[in-house]
Design an enzyme around this catalytic site. Structure first.
Site, PDB file in Angstrom:
ATOM      1  N   LYS A  92     -60.242 -29.132  -4.186  1.00 23.11           N
ATOM      2  CA  LYS A  92     -61.115 -28.385  -3.269  1.00 23.11           C
ATOM      3  C   LYS A  92     -60.519 -27.028  -2.896  1.00 23.11           C
ATOM      4  CE  LYS A  92     -63.621 -32.004  -0.887  1.00 23.11           C
ATOM      5  NZ  LYS A  92     -63.047 -33.113  -0.141  1.00 23.11           N
ATOM      6  N   ARG A  93     -59.201 -26.998  -2.889  1.00 25.66           N
ATOM      7  CA  ARG A  93     -58.476 -25.768  -2.580  1.00 25.66           C
ATOM      8  C   ARG A  93     -58.948 -24.611  -3.481  1.00 25.66           C
ATOM      9  NH1 ARG A  93     -53.725 -24.491  -4.546  1.00 25.66           N
ATOM     10  NH2 ARG A  93     -53.610 -26.312  -5.910  1.00 25.66           N
TER      11      ARG A  93
END
Ligand code: GLU
Length: 514
Positions: A266-267
């Site tokens: 997700k980063r």
């Protein structure tokens, strides 16, 4: 079934949202099956009851369908529909009796054994191995238990796990992406098949065990999945062998990394399919992009493929073992490509929801604009004007913001704008324009506007960017954007249609402080 009709499966665990890695696995399985007229099966691996949730299964089905993927066997194509296929049930939680039956068989045939070692005993073994720098594998102590002792333990209600007897031969399999793979038997040791409990049916069978039983009973010919499962495969091969089953072909797909070469997370940005959908990516763009994540066309250059074209072009032989880097720019490029190709009605329907709460002036409801109304015509023009400037549809309201929310102060506050406006000629141009606006009555058509600009150019000698950039900032708050010929009538018509936006004259007056 004959050997020439492959059966493949996608076997997700409904413990989270479908992300790009798993979606690519699903797609490759689907393409492989469709290409050769094989069978594509969806199997829900929900044995982890604590982490599995029905809502994830529902979402998964929705996401796969949105991508355009269907399956021949498995849960219904929509949530709540009956299962399809004659190899079911297709949810592992409904197959526990099958697993228990197979465990009885392995025990009866002497290919597995009950292990009564307690967690503490195993921990002592492990600590000793660490101290002696030996391999941290199970010693196989309970292999040698005599039946009298086993009976005694069972009678005493001692919990046991079930372990597979691993032989001495290396465990080999063929991987269509990685070639031949081999693991030493010692490295695998005797793996647990069923976790510790006081009876077989109460014990929880582990992933490697159930996946193998299911793949074998569902007659899977090719196991196509992520390469995080390569290290599980020797255990699975050993289980096939213990049952005397044919080992299928494997194809382990490379890991997907972010631009920094770390595992995609997700980063790095959006990773779940539903997030991409919510951002206004088209499924055909995402599918096309996912296909290219680890596979390339034979000609080495074609990059745009419809699902149909992919079905004809795809082959596992062209899947690369090296990690794939997720490139958001390329995905955006593909999305823009498909947005351009998309028919107007579809683009409109997909764009509308993004304006629902963003642009109160449009008074949109979930049903959208009344088709054929002047508002809807105007909205269509707005979308067509802005579409070339977005990567995904959720960016449209931001692009449309200067049309709806004209704000001279923030236009001036922007650093780039301020630099353009600071040049002396900018003030001259805007003063000239304001003077013309003041004496003008009626709408500003593109012709009127063009006439003004021509006059100003002649009167001031200012031309090109120096002439147009300040005017554009005055009208829209930004020095770049859609062509004036389309922008001018859109703003004018929006004002006369009562959309609560300011017309051209008003904008210039307010901006120039006339
Ligand atoms: N449920 C497993 C996963 O989602 C399936 C692995 C496999 O395909 O064997 O990773």
């Amino acid at each position: 079934m004959t050997d020439t009709t492959p059966r493949v499966r996608f076997a997700p665990s409904p413990t989270g949202l479908l992300h790009v890695g798993n979606a690519r696995t699903a797609l490759y399985n689907w393409l492989f099956a469709r290409r050769v007229g094989g069978t594509f099966i969806l199997r829900i691996e929900d044995t982890d009851l604590e982490r599995s949730e029905a809502r994830y299964e529902t979402q998964l089905i929705k996401d796969l369908r949105w991508l355009g993927l269907d399956w021949d066997e498995g849960p219904g194509l929509a949530a709540g529909e009956p299962e399809m296929g004659s190899f079911g049930p297709y949810r592992q939680s409904k197959r526990l009796a099958i697993y228990a039956e197979h465990t009885e068989r392995l025990l009866a045939e002497g290919n597995a054994y009950r292990c009564f070692c307690t967690t503490e005993e195993l921990e002592v073994e492990r600590a000793r191995a660490v101290a002696e720098h030996g391999p941290q594998v199970y010693s196989g102590r309970c292999r040698a238990l005599q039946s009298a002792e086993i009976e005694k333990n069972l009678a005493a209600g001692k919990p046991f796990s079930v372990r597979l007897k691993i032989g001495t031969e290396p465990l080999r399999f063929h991987d269509l992406v990685h070639g031949p793979v081999e693991f030493a038997a010692e490295a695998v040791s005797d793996p647990i098949l069923v976790r510790s409990a006081t009876s077989i049916s109460a014990g929880v069978p582990v992933y490697n065990y159930v996946v193998t039983i299911d793949d074998a009973l569902m007659q899977i010919t090719h196991v196509i999945r992520g390469d995080d499962h390569i290290s599980n495969t020797p255990r699975q091969v050993a289980i096939y062998q213990a049952f005397g089953w044919k080992v299928p072909e494997f194809a382990h797909l490379s890991t997907i990394l972010g631009a920094d070469r770390e595992r995609l997370s997700k980063r790095h940005g959006a990773t779940s399919i539903s997030t991409f959908r919510k951002m206004g990516y088209l499924p055909e763009a995402l599918v096309n992009y996912l296909a290219l994540l680890g596979w390339g066309a034979e000609d080495g250059k074609t990059e745009t493929f419809t699902l149909e074209e992919l079905t004809r072009a795809f082959s596992l032989e062209r899947v690369t073992p090296s990690p794939a880097i997720f490139d958001f720019d390329k995905l955006n490029w593909l999305n823009r490509h498909y947005l351009k190709e998309c028919n107007t009605d579809r683009v409109l329907a997909l764009s509308l929801p993004f304006f629902l709460n963003e642009v109160p002036q449009l008074h949109l409801t979930k049903e959208g604009l009344v088709a054929g109304s002047r508002h809807s015509e105007w909205f269509e023009r707005l979308i067509q004007l802005l579409l070339p400037y977005v990567d995904h549809l959720d960016q449209l309201p931001v692009k449309a913001a200067p049309i709806f929310a004209f704000d001279p102060a923030s236009a001036r506050a922007n650093e780039e704008n301020a630099a353009i406006l600071a040049v002396g000629s900018a003030r001259t141009v805007l003063t000239e324009l304001a003077a013309r606006v003041r004496v003008h009555s009626g709408p500003v058509t593109p012709e009127v506007f063009k006439g003004w600009m021509k006059e100003i150019k002649a009167a001031t000698g200012v031309k090109g960017e120096e002439l147009f950039h300040p005017v554009r900032i005055a009208l829209t708050g930004a020095h770049s954007g859609p062509v004036f010929d389309k922008l001018i009538p859109l703003i004018e018509d929006g004002a006369t249609l009562g959309l609560g936006i300011l017309g051209i004259c008003d904008r210039i007056e307010r901006f120039a402080g006339v």
